[in-house]
Design a protein around this motif. Structure first.
Motif, PDB file in Angstrom:
ATOM      1  N   HIS A 157      15.614 -11.475  73.878  1.00  0.00           N
ATOM      2  CA  HIS A 157      15.436 -11.072  72.481  1.00  0.00           C
ATOM      3  C   HIS A 157      15.959 -12.099  71.481  1.00  0.00           C
ATOM      4  O   HIS A 157      15.481 -12.136  70.353  1.00  0.00           O
ATOM      5  CB  HIS A 157      16.150  -9.736  72.228  1.00  0.00           C
ATOM      6  CG  HIS A 157      15.649  -8.611  73.083  1.00  0.00           C
ATOM      7  ND1 HIS A 157      14.390  -8.081  72.937  1.00  0.00           N
ATOM      8  CD2 HIS A 157      16.219  -7.936  74.104  1.00  0.00           C
ATOM      9  CE1 HIS A 157      14.213  -7.109  73.839  1.00  0.00           C
ATOM     10  NE2 HIS A 157      15.309  -7.007  74.561  1.00  0.00           N
ATOM     11  N   GLY A 158      16.964 -12.862  71.861  1.00  0.00           N
ATOM     12  CA  GLY A 158      17.535 -13.830  70.935  1.00  0.00           C
ATOM     13  C   GLY A 158      18.490 -13.193  69.947  1.00  0.00           C
ATOM     14  O   GLY A 158      18.473 -11.981  69.721  1.00  0.00           O
ATOM     15  N   ARG A 159      19.329 -14.027  69.386  1.00  0.00           N
ATOM     16  CA  ARG A 159      20.365 -13.571  68.469  1.00  0.00           C
ATOM     17  C   ARG A 159      19.809 -12.803  67.268  1.00  0.00           C
ATOM     18  O   ARG A 159      20.363 -11.789  66.843  1.00  0.00           O
ATOM     19  CB  ARG A 159      21.133 -14.816  68.012  1.00  0.00           C
ATOM     20  CG  ARG A 159      22.119 -14.594  66.919  1.00  0.00           C
ATOM     21  CD  ARG A 159      22.740 -15.930  66.527  1.00  0.00           C
ATOM     22  NE  ARG A 159      23.515 -15.776  65.306  1.00  0.00           N
ATOM     23  CZ  ARG A 159      24.670 -16.400  65.087  1.00  0.00           C
ATOM     24  NH1 ARG A 159      25.162 -17.234  65.972  1.00  0.00           N
ATOM     25  NH2 ARG A 159      25.310 -16.211  63.955  1.00  0.00           N
ATOM     26  N   ASP A 160      18.680 -13.258  66.721  1.00  0.00           N
ATOM     27  CA  ASP A 160      18.155 -12.640  65.502  1.00  0.00           C
ATOM     28  C   ASP A 160      17.770 -11.181  65.717  1.00  0.00           C
ATOM     29  O   ASP A 160      17.921 -10.340  64.819  1.00  0.00           O
ATOM     30  CB  ASP A 160      16.937 -13.410  64.987  1.00  0.00           C
ATOM     31  CG  ASP A 160      17.334 -14.768  64.418  1.00  0.00           C
ATOM     32  OD1 ASP A 160      18.556 -15.025  64.296  1.00  0.00           O
ATOM     33  OD2 ASP A 160      16.432 -15.571  64.114  1.00  0.00           O
ATOM     34  N   ALA A 161      17.258 -10.869  66.889  1.00  0.00           N
ATOM     35  CA  ALA A 161      16.856  -9.482  67.155  1.00  0.00           C
ATOM     36  C   ALA A 161      18.085  -8.575  67.187  1.00  0.00           C
ATOM     37  O   ALA A 161      18.040  -7.440  66.702  1.00  0.00           O
ATOM     38  CB  ALA A 161      16.097  -9.395  68.470  1.00  0.00           C
TER      39      ALA A 161
END
Ligand SMILES: *Cc1c(COP(=O)(O)O)cnc(C)c1O
Length: 497
Positions: free
Chosen positions: A375-379
């Protein structure tokens, strides 16, 4: 015994499947059931498990019928449906994370690998290092920092405070303990989590070594009171060894002014630990929430969880220690059977057993790594921001309701409120709040927990739930209003008799 002896046992272990195709079919069916369950999480609030199911848990000496087919059925029928309910979008009780689909995949792989992450040189260790490195950067710790994944903030607190104690008493304390040591004292704001108290008990310092500092007008640790308490202890010959800052108090969601504590600890040469179990993650959120934990990056140690506000499966917490040397000095020990080698499986450094209490450790890192890679940090930042907005929304709904009262302003993801019932005594009103929470749980409407604020029982929501939508917030507050009416004998639209 020679290989061709008739006594040579070449049969596969009875503990492995005798028929891998049968196992495969059962495992596939079970995986489908798990995915169905997760996809339909919104249909499954907590419900008590029936008594006959609970009594079926007794372990007797007869193995399950039909091997892995039987096991698969028992897991699916008797275990899977009866969870804590925290997978449901209207679960706001205590501080329970939801679990991620990425974690389902990761746990399957971790179970297959069965890696021992106490140390040595294998891929799982590198995954854990990657996770710790990511945390180090997110929380703004220096390159000299180290860290380790643990069961949760409770264990992380023990590890951090052991390092702090060692800093205060010197290396000999590993041999001598606290036998000849000065009295050590620690400081935390009123309402600090019991994990801190337990850690001090385990360290042999006792709960009375904790000085509880009152809150100031905005609910942070009162810095003047902290200063006075430290001065008084020094005067009495004690050695203040640690100030515990709270980033997100468990009951009310309040934050200490971590920058002010960092300044104080720096001037006083005291270890600065932060309990950021869930609240540390507000640093990923949008403004204004991202500012709540500022100063966190100056801590000597930070305890935090992935299984709360990062939605990762239980159990999963971590500790970061600013000074790797201090961390290693408190825990490293390598008897002969654990000696490192320059190559082969016994190579590599660090070994995680040098950073904590556990020698044998599971592959906790994989569920975090999978979540972050997926998902990555932004999610995660967006999900955390959304939870803060939802707590604010809940606060607004409470404020406009004629029968609800906000206990204190919502500053993060926690909303505490009470219901009105003018004809009741204070004790009856306390009981009404407990009854409302129970009725909502039992009827599968929503899960709030309760706490006390200003001496009175209040309803409490700590939103660390990536499945919650704004409609869930509206529905839950409407359900509280309705259950209140019903319990007070007023006309309600739901019957909870
Ligand atoms: C949950 C919590 C803890 C304890 O963490 P565990 O992961 O349950 O061991 C400590 N401090 C705070 C503020 C918490 O919310």
């Amino acid at each position: 015994m020679p290989n061709d002896s008739p006594m040579t046992d070449r049969s596969p272990s009875a503990l492995d499947p005798q028929d891998w195709d049968q196992f495969r079919d059962g495992a596939h069916a079970l995986l489908d059931a798990c995915i169905d369950r997760m996809a339909a999480a919104h249909e499954h609030p907590w419900q008590p498990a029936p008594a006959d199911v609970l009594s079926s848990y007794r372990i007797d000496e007869t193995p399950i019928d039909r091997g892995f087919d039987g096991l698969q059925e028992a897991l699916r029928r008797d275990i899977l449906p009866f969870n804590t309910g925290n997978t449901h979008p209207r679960f706001f009780g205590w501080v329970h994370g939801t679990g991620l689909a990425a974690g389902l995949m990761a746990e399957m792989v971790a179970a297959t690998m069965n890696s021992n992450c106490g140390g040595r040189d294998h891929a799982a260790i590198y995954v854990e290092r990657a996770v710790i490195e990511w945390c180090r950067q997110v929380f703004g710790f220096p390159a000299t920092a180290s860290g380790i994944l643990v069961t949760g903030t409770s264990q992380a607190t023990v590890i951090a405070l052991v390092a702090a104690r060692q800093r205060a008493l010197g290396a000999d304390s590993r041999r001598d303990g606290i036998r000849n040591a000065p009295e050590l004292t620690a400081y935390a704001v009123a309402g600090t989590h019991n994990a801190t108290v337990k850690a001090l008990e385990l360290l042999g310092l006792g709960s009375s070594s904790l000085r509880t500092i009152p809150r100031d007008a905005v609910g942070s640790m009162d810095m003047q009171a902290l200063e006075a308490a430290v001065a008084q202890d020094r005067k009495a010959g004690a050695k203040p060894f640690c100030v515990i800052g709270t980033a997100g108090s468990v009951d009310l969601g309040l934050y200490d002014r971590l920058d002010a504590i960092a300044d104080f600890c720096q001037a006083q040469q005291i270890w600065f630990h932060v309990d950021g179990a869930f609240g540390a993650w507000s640093c990923l959120a949008d403004a204004p929430w991202c500012g709540l934990a500022s100063g966190l990056e100056r801590a000597d140690s930070l305890a935090f969880d992935f299984h709360k506000w990062m939605y990762v499966q239980y159990d999963c917490g971590a500790v970061l220690i600013r000074d790797e040397q201090a961390h290693r000095a408190a825990f490293a020990a390598r008897p002969a059977y654990l000696a490192g080698q320059h190559s082969g499986l016994a190579g590599g450094d660090p070994w995680y057993c040098d950073y904590g209490t556990d020698l044998s450790r599971g592959f906790r890192a994989l569920k975090i790594w999978s979540a972050l890679k997926m998902h990555g940090r932004d999610a995660f930042a967006a999900a955390i921001t959304r939870n803060c907005r939802q707590a604010a929304l809940m606060g607004n709904l409470v404020e406009v309701s004629p029968t609800l009262r906000l206990a204190l302003p919502v500053c993060s993801n926690v909303c505490c409120f009470s219901v009105t019932a003018p004809s009741l005594t204070e004790e009856e009103l306390d009981e009404l709040h407990e009854n409302i929470a129970q009725a909502l749980q039992i009827h599968g409407k929503a899960v709030f927990s309760t706490t006390r604020h200003a001496g009175r029982v209040v309803l409490r929501a700590a939103i660390v739930n990536h499945r919650t939508t704004d409609s869930d917030i509206h529905d839950s507050i409407a359900a509280v209003e309705d259950v209140r009416k019903s319990l007070l004998g007023e006309n309600a639209s739901i019957d909870i008799a």
